[in-house]
Design a protein around this motif. Sequence first.
Motif, PDB file in Angstrom:
ATOM      1  N   SER A 120       0.828  -1.215   0.000  1.00 15.24           N
ATOM      2  CA  SER A 120       0.000   0.000   0.000  1.00 15.24           C
ATOM      3  C   SER A 120       0.858   1.259   0.000  1.00 15.24           C
ATOM      4  CB  SER A 120      -0.927   0.001   1.215  1.00 15.24           C
ATOM      5  OG  SER A 120      -1.915  -0.987   1.106  1.00 15.24           O
ATOM      6  N   ASP A 121       1.934   1.258   0.783  1.00 21.47           N
ATOM      7  CA  ASP A 121       2.828   2.422   0.798  1.00 21.47           C
ATOM      8  C   ASP A 121       3.458   2.635  -0.573  1.00 21.47           C
ATOM      9  OD1 ASP A 121       2.242   2.796   3.448  1.00 21.47           O
ATOM     10  OD2 ASP A 121       4.143   2.016   4.210  1.00 21.47           O
TER      11      ASP A 121
ATOM     12  N   VAL B  36       0.969   4.315  -2.863  1.00 25.25           N
ATOM     13  CA  VAL B  36       0.872   5.750  -2.599  1.00 25.25           C
ATOM     14  C   VAL B  36       2.024   6.492  -3.273  1.00 25.25           C
ATOM     15  CG1 VAL B  36       1.055   7.515  -0.785  1.00 25.25           C
ATOM     16  CG2 VAL B  36      -0.438   5.536  -0.464  1.00 25.25           C
ATOM     17  N   ARG B  37       3.222   5.962  -3.149  1.00 25.33           N
ATOM     18  CA  ARG B  37       4.377   6.628  -3.776  1.00 25.33           C
ATOM     19  C   ARG B  37       4.224   6.708  -5.292  1.00 25.33           C
ATOM     20  NH1 ARG B  37       7.083   3.255  -0.121  1.00 25.33           N
ATOM     21  NH2 ARG B  37       7.774   1.840  -1.778  1.00 25.33           N
TER      22      ARG B  37
ATOM     23  N   THR C 213      -5.672   0.340   0.078  1.00 25.89           N
ATOM     24  CA  THR C 213      -4.685   1.423   0.127  1.00 25.89           C
ATOM     25  C   THR C 213      -5.353   2.754   0.437  1.00 25.89           C
ATOM     26  OG1 THR C 213      -3.186   0.306  -1.415  1.00 25.89           O
ATOM     27  CG2 THR C 213      -2.985   2.698  -1.231  1.00 25.89           C
TER      28      THR C 213
ATOM     29  N   LEU D 197      -4.615   4.996   3.695  1.00 20.82           N
ATOM     30  CA  LEU D 197      -4.137   6.360   3.513  1.00 20.82           C
ATOM     31  C   LEU D 197      -5.032   7.351   4.256  1.00 20.82           C
ATOM     32  CD1 LEU D 197      -2.222   8.374   2.187  1.00 20.82           C
ATOM     33  CD2 LEU D 197      -3.632   8.253   0.119  1.00 20.82           C
TER      34      LEU D 197
ATOM     35  N   GLU E 134       3.079  14.004  -0.604  1.00 19.94           N
ATOM     36  CA  GLU E 134       2.966  12.734  -1.321  1.00 19.94           C
ATOM     37  C   GLU E 134       1.646  12.047  -0.987  1.00 19.94           C
ATOM     38  OE1 GLU E 134       5.344   8.998  -0.250  1.00 19.94           O
ATOM     39  OE2 GLU E 134       6.361   9.711  -2.061  1.00 19.94           O
ATOM     40  N   ASP E 135       1.319  12.008   0.292  1.00 20.63           N
ATOM     41  CA  ASP E 135       0.066  11.386   0.711  1.00 20.63           C
ATOM     42  C   ASP E 135      -1.132  12.092   0.090  1.00 20.63           C
ATOM     43  OD1 ASP E 135       1.377   9.514   2.220  1.00 20.63           O
ATOM     44  OD2 ASP E 135       0.837  10.360   4.169  1.00 20.63           O
TER      45      ASP E 135
ATOM     46  N   ALA F 122      -1.624  11.498  -3.641  1.00 16.62           N
ATOM     47  CA  ALA F 122      -2.254  10.192  -3.867  1.00 16.62           C
ATOM     48  C   ALA F 122      -3.734  10.244  -3.490  1.00 16.62           C
ATOM     49  CB  ALA F 122      -1.532   9.111  -3.061  1.00 16.62           C
ATOM     50  N   TRP F 123      -4.052  10.929  -2.395  1.00 18.08           N
ATOM     51  CA  TRP F 123      -5.454  11.013  -1.969  1.00 18.08           C
ATOM     52  C   TRP F 123      -6.304  11.733  -3.014  1.00 18.08           C
ATOM     53  CZ3 TRP F 123      -8.434   8.571   1.244  1.00 18.08           C
ATOM     54  CH2 TRP F 123      -9.712   9.084   1.496  1.00 18.08           C
TER      55      TRP F 123
END
Length: 205
Positions: A15-16, A19-20, A60, A64, A106-107, A110-111
């Motif tokens: 999942s991380d 996100v990246r 994910t 997040l 970054e988070d 992705a969101w």
Amino acid sequence: MPKIVVPYERRKVVSDAAVRIMARTGIEGASLRNLATETGLSIGAIRHYFESHDELMVSTMRELGRRIRHRVTTRSDRLLAADLTSPDVVADLLAELLPLGPEHREDMAAWLAFVAAARTQPAFQLVAEEHHEQTLRLIARILEEATDRGGLPAGLDLGIECFRLSALLDGLTLQAVLRPQAATSGLLMDVLRRNTRSLAAPSGS
């Protein structure tokens, strides 16, 4: 002795990585092939921990959303126990929902990719709505505590103010992700503080 693999930890690694990748290339980039490259795992290993690619992406998104809210909750629990007697402290708490640093940016990039996809994908829409409602409750808690402690005046329409602050945070987040050079951390905080201070201003001032 063989290495013990904890399923939750392996799912979190994947999942991380998603996100990246999404922060760099959008939701379309988070393919199983790209995830395998990013994590060093085989596609088969990734499939072992998720029933499908859709399940992986929804998982994910949920993780997040929890991570974003956890930042505020952790800090608010500490500050609520100490000092919440000024609009600037309210702003400092709400700032945890803004992409003020590289990891947060970054988070949130992705969101926003997830939220854009939610317009046409019901599974993402459900998670987005859940996150929105929980974020509103978090903002309401902060405003209620600040009101009880004298940091904000009594009589605020919490429903309206929660919605207003939520919309402001969404807009600032979008600016920070799309225009990071212009929407600096200092500017984001100035705008947020100006808005929380307006809550404490006398009516009609």
